[in-house]
Design an enzyme around this catalytic site. Structure first.
Site, PDB file in Angstrom:
ATOM      1  N   THR A  67       1.269  -1.393  -0.016  1.00  0.00           N
ATOM      2  CA  THR A  67       0.157  -0.459   0.070  1.00  0.00           C
ATOM      3  C   THR A  67       1.014   1.624   0.153  1.00  0.00           C
ATOM      4  O   THR A  67       1.953   1.383   0.380  1.00  0.00           O
ATOM      5  CB  THR A  67      -0.492   0.373   1.094  1.00  0.00           C
ATOM      6  OG1 THR A  67      -0.102  -0.108   2.362  1.00  0.00           O
ATOM      7  CG2 THR A  67      -1.680  -1.046   1.405  1.00  0.00           C
ATOM      8  N   GLU A  72      -5.717  -4.010  -0.462  1.00  0.00           N
ATOM      9  CA  GLU A  72      -6.479  -4.942   0.163  1.00  0.00           C
ATOM     10  C   GLU A  72      -7.361  -5.618  -0.144  1.00  0.00           C
ATOM     11  O   GLU A  72      -8.140  -6.711   0.529  1.00  0.00           O
ATOM     12  CB  GLU A  72      -6.458  -4.237   1.313  1.00  0.00           C
ATOM     13  CG  GLU A  72      -5.506  -3.594   2.426  1.00  0.00           C
ATOM     14  CD  GLU A  72      -5.640  -2.547   2.276  1.00  0.00           C
ATOM     15  OE1 GLU A  72      -5.594  -1.877   1.690  1.00  0.00           O
ATOM     16  OE2 GLU A  72      -4.777  -1.567   3.110  1.00  0.00           O
ATOM     17  N   LYS A 111     -15.626  16.012  12.888  1.00  0.00           N
ATOM     18  CA  LYS A 111     -16.513  15.411  13.500  1.00  0.00           C
ATOM     19  C   LYS A 111     -16.759  16.363  14.694  1.00  0.00           C
ATOM     20  O   LYS A 111     -16.537  17.456  14.933  1.00  0.00           O
ATOM     21  CB  LYS A 111     -16.447  14.464  14.052  1.00  0.00           C
ATOM     22  CG  LYS A 111     -15.812  13.083  13.613  1.00  0.00           C
ATOM     23  CD  LYS A 111     -15.333  12.020  14.446  1.00  0.00           C
ATOM     24  CE  LYS A 111     -14.728  10.850  13.279  1.00  0.00           C
ATOM     25  NZ  LYS A 111     -14.538   9.829  13.435  1.00  0.00           N
ATOM     26  N   TRP A 121     -20.932  14.095  10.815  1.00  0.00           N
ATOM     27  CA  TRP A 121     -19.837  14.145  10.495  1.00  0.00           C
ATOM     28  C   TRP A 121     -20.310  15.187   9.118  1.00  0.00           C
ATOM     29  O   TRP A 121     -21.131  15.126   8.071  1.00  0.00           O
ATOM     30  CB  TRP A 121     -19.793  12.887   9.934  1.00  0.00           C
ATOM     31  CG  TRP A 121     -19.303  12.048  10.498  1.00  0.00           C
ATOM     32  CD1 TRP A 121     -19.310  12.016  11.939  1.00  0.00           C
ATOM     33  CD2 TRP A 121     -19.169  10.182  10.822  1.00  0.00           C
ATOM     34  NE1 TRP A 121     -18.906  10.577  12.666  1.00  0.00           N
ATOM     35  CE2 TRP A 121     -18.727   9.960  11.282  1.00  0.00           C
ATOM     36  CE3 TRP A 121     -18.324   9.601   9.115  1.00  0.00           C
ATOM     37  CZ2 TRP A 121     -18.232   8.461  11.458  1.00  0.00           C
ATOM     38  CZ3 TRP A 121     -18.597   7.785   9.393  1.00  0.00           C
ATOM     39  CH2 TRP A 121     -18.792   7.381  10.161  1.00  0.00           C
TER      40      TRP A 121
END
Lengths: 545, 545
Positions: B185, B333, B442, B447
């Protein structure tokens, strides 16, 4: 060194769980045995399959036990597909068109614990029941209102069973090699043999069926399953349907031209799958009623398997229906999909008559499947479109043994299963079946295709049906005998037929004799019964032999 | 009870064997690093991969050992894909765009035994070599005529290695869980982590990529892989290509608009896959040169992943190229394909502007993959298109651990991997990423999507680039700070920007402040480096805070 990816097993339950999560509202439309159209969804199929699994457990069905169905295509049959395999039992789909003695043999051999059947099969089941000693429970796939009077005690009602259960059921986490379903071959020789599919083979085969170069099922399709759900898992469509979210249309027992046409039109069917016989009825219905299918229908593709597709059928679907015929080949032992005849760009660029020879082939091996051609000694033959050899197949959804005959080897030393067909494979990989191995005529070390000869003979305007078998010959080993039914009220001469064939087939293929008969033997599924024909002509000798 | 189907393992070698058997003549066209176009076939790739496997064994490469590549998309890279995994070693595709210290870390962490690299990377490899202690052999992916002078002793020539070997090589019969390839990654935080794909995950993922509702690769496609082969297995295209027989076009290092356009035209490309950046260059090239792509090209689909697709890009491809944009989402992934945005019939019936909102979503979960949304406590959120939650994913091609961190759990108790994205999923299953979890702001228990705010700010004609980060706030926990680069020579006021945003976003989303900067930090792969930006603004306080 092992990879570090998640370990999820390929299970039939994963298909219906995916459907319920990703396309719960996609439809399953059924023409019921009772008459009306019924509309369900994958979400409902999943919930009802969970209830059914609870019900079957309440009936004492254990993992690995067989639950049989004797049923047409419908939503309850679909629920059984997912409930039985999902809970770890084995779904045994029985072909109701078999002779009663075959049904008795098959259900007994499979030791089915439960038999679920459509309303219309009650008389058949009543007559068989006394000899079905393994069956503990008989379930009529209907609701309370339609429950029939019966001589059978303790007949169970499908909807009652479901109503008594909760849909709270967690599918067990099985080994992916676990048996999921069982289907018997309808062999023309010997007793039927059981093919026991695994969860892994079923899911891989369904994933294949959703690939573009295979059957290309997708969320975009409305698929009419004319192919019966008792016939090799309806070519995987219930599974691939759940995987993709395709709308499925299940026609029940009504496979006549008018009923099928109505479903095609009313449900906006884009893809239809079935054997040539049913399509013949549909084409005749459309032609004789002056219908305009290419205007009225959304049909784009017709997948045809189970028997060779006549050129005229490909033409009719294309011209009158605006639909492409996709020829496919497989057998009970291959789950079934082995080859699919999707055309290449170079074919599609050709006018219809020039691409017909390619389109009428059985097609290319789908990924997963490996094909080879061999001679009688097992030596490989080239894939040149010319060499005809025994067609052998290998792959993760091909049988390695028959049920309860686990020790009898059916694979060659390279792991290939002999299909019993004779075929060619061309340089593009297109396979074409030329004959059955046991029907091919071995003349002087060369092979004569009985099917090719029959097809040419059938082209004669006065021939209603034709069969070719090999007859022992002192010099050539075998020579072809042509057996003909003439059209009603017509008269044909041996010499007329032979003159017709001359020039249409190679000289050395010309039959040594032509005989005329009133009828030819057929199997329960309508195929020419050549073994019986050979038996009838056991003592036949050629005029000059 | 186990089924009785054949046991064939899902191995990478089965892909190239299928290709060589069923479509040996299908082409692999490469723009070489040396310049000219090179034409190969799957049959040749297989034979040369077999030679290469012999060569790597001769170099002492053992099963499980890592063979690294530092290379653009080309036929030799493709041969490495099949040779290395096929022989049971692990193909480690290294991203040459990483910083040298990252490359050193990754190659050292993977303990690569062999490093194969394109000609152009010689200076880079020479500079790294003294610190690559695990690497026993350096192979230049070129022929003898192009072998460069080098400070490295014993530099090996790829074509010499192949020339010295026979193509007689039998792929080993591996456990399907065996590691096949490794990709790191390019995380913006912490060190890169290795994802170790298995043969099983690779083959299942490729089979998925050939399904209609996924990437729908087929024999009918000519696919241009703009997505690099060092970037999560080029989205499976080398594998799915071998499986399907699609013609592949590999563009080498030349990803400028003119070079890509030339390949699209000359090779009759029907499907192109890549990240938005490259498509931006292509669109600009076509527009600024007055080209007529919809006339000159056969392009039908452009699969775009790696970053959100702007609406204007979907419009341009459709209007100017006559090609549909298919948005897809995944990560290292997840092999990578998690969702693909294929539209439903109901979307396609809409005019472009009405279907853009659906088409710009990341799409539906492909079969095999299961998605869920949760809040901070792990509680599931509804799939109603409104609730935004942490996006978690499960499936047979999703990682369960990172390489050499096998004991560090990365899955939740239900086996889901947290993608680090915040997303919504609508009733049709279409997922849309609204933010990265660590970037979401937040505020008062709700959100605010930093990405949504950035996109709106970027709509202002004088804004060149915008970034939004959360800044600690005594009352609301966090509040958004908008960081802006104005277009060259332009002047913008804080109040002008806030007035522009007012009415375009919810009142409580309005940033508490706007600051203007000359540049913003980016990662090696060109993404906004928010962690670094937050670091830069660590001591920032709101004017009224």
């Amino acid at each position: 060194m092992l990879g570090l990816m998640q370990e999820h097993k390929l299970l039939v339950s994963s298909l219906i769980e995916h459907a319920a999560s990703c396309h719960p509202g996609a439809e399953i439309v059924s023409r019921t045995v009772e008459g009306p159209i019924h509309r369900s969804t994958y979400g409902q199929v999943r919930r009802r399959a969970q209830r059914l699994a609870n019900a079957l457990e309440a009936l004492g069905v254990q993992r690995g036990e067989r639950v049989a169905t004797l049923a047409w295509n419908g939503y309850r049959h679909m629920e059984l597909y997912f409930a039985v395999s999902g809970m770890g039992a084995v779904l045994h789909t029985v072909n109701p068109r078999l002779f009663p003695e075959q049904l008795e043999y098959i259900i007994g051999h499979a030791e089915d614990a439960v038999l679920c059947f459509d309303l219309g099969f009650l008389p058949l089941v009543e007559s068989l029941a006394p000899r079905l000693s393994s069956v503990r429970a008989f379930v009529v796939m209907t609701d309370r209102a339609h429950m029939p009077a019966s001589s059978l005690p303790d007949l169970l009602c499908y909807e009652d069973l479901l109503a008594a259960q909760s849909d709270d059921y967690a599918w067990p986490d099985l080994d992916e090699g676990t048996a999921a379903s069982l289907c018997y071959t309808s062999g023309t020789t010997g007793m039927p043999k059981g093919v026991l599919y695994s969860h892994r083979s079923t899911v891989l085969h369904a994933l294949g069926a959703c690939t573009v170069d295979n059957l290309a099922l997708s969320r975009d399709e409305t698929a009419l399953l004319v192919v019966p759900m008792f016939h090799v898992n309806a070519w995987s469509m219930p599974y691939a349907g759940a995987m993709s979210g395709a709308k499925l249309v299940l026609p029940g027992p009504a496979l006549d031209g008018a009923s099928v046409y109505q479903l095609l039109r009313d449900e906006g069917v884009t893809l239809a799958l079935g054997v040539p016989t049913v399509w013949m009825m549909l084409l005749q219905h459309a032609a004789s009623n002056g219908l305009a299918p290419s205007v009225e229908l959304a049909l784009r593709r017709v997948v045809i398997g189970g028997a060779a597709v006549p050129h005229t059928m490909i033409e009719s679907f294309e011209r009158d229906f605006g639909a492409s015929v996709v020829h496919a080949w497989g057998m009970t032992e291959t789950s079934p999909v082995g080859t699919v005849c999707n055309l290449l760009a170079k074919h599609r660029a050709l006018p219809l008559e020039q691409r017909l020879p390619a389109q009428a082939k059985q097609g290319r091996a789908v990924f997963g499947v490996s094909l080879k051609l061999t001679d009688d000694t097992g030596r490989r033959l080239p894939h040149d479109g010319e060499a005809a050899g025994h067609l052998k197949i290998r792959g993760p959804w091909v049988a390695r043994a028959y049920y309860r005959e686990e020790d009898a080897p059916i694979l060659d030393e390279e792991g290939y299963f002999d299909t019993g067909d004779v075929a060619t494979i061309d340089a593009d990989g297109y396979m074409q079946i030329t004959d059955r191995s046991k029907d091919v005529i071995k003349s002087g070390g060369e092979w004569i295709s009985s099917i090719a000869l029959e097809n040419v003979a059938m082209g004669h305007p006065l021939v209603a049906e034709a069969a070719v078998i090999g007859i022992a010959h002192p010099k050539w080993q075998e020579r072809p005998l042509l057996v003909v039914i003439t059209k009603p009220g017509q008269v044909l001469e041996r010499e007329t037929v032979l003159r017709y064939l001359d020039g249409r087939v190679a000289k050395w293929w010309l039959p040594d004799d032509v005989v005329f008969v009133a009828q030819l033997p057929h199997t329960a599924t309508g195929k020419l019964h050549k073994a019986r024909l050979r038996e009838q002509f056991r003592d036949y000798r050629f005029p000059d032999g």
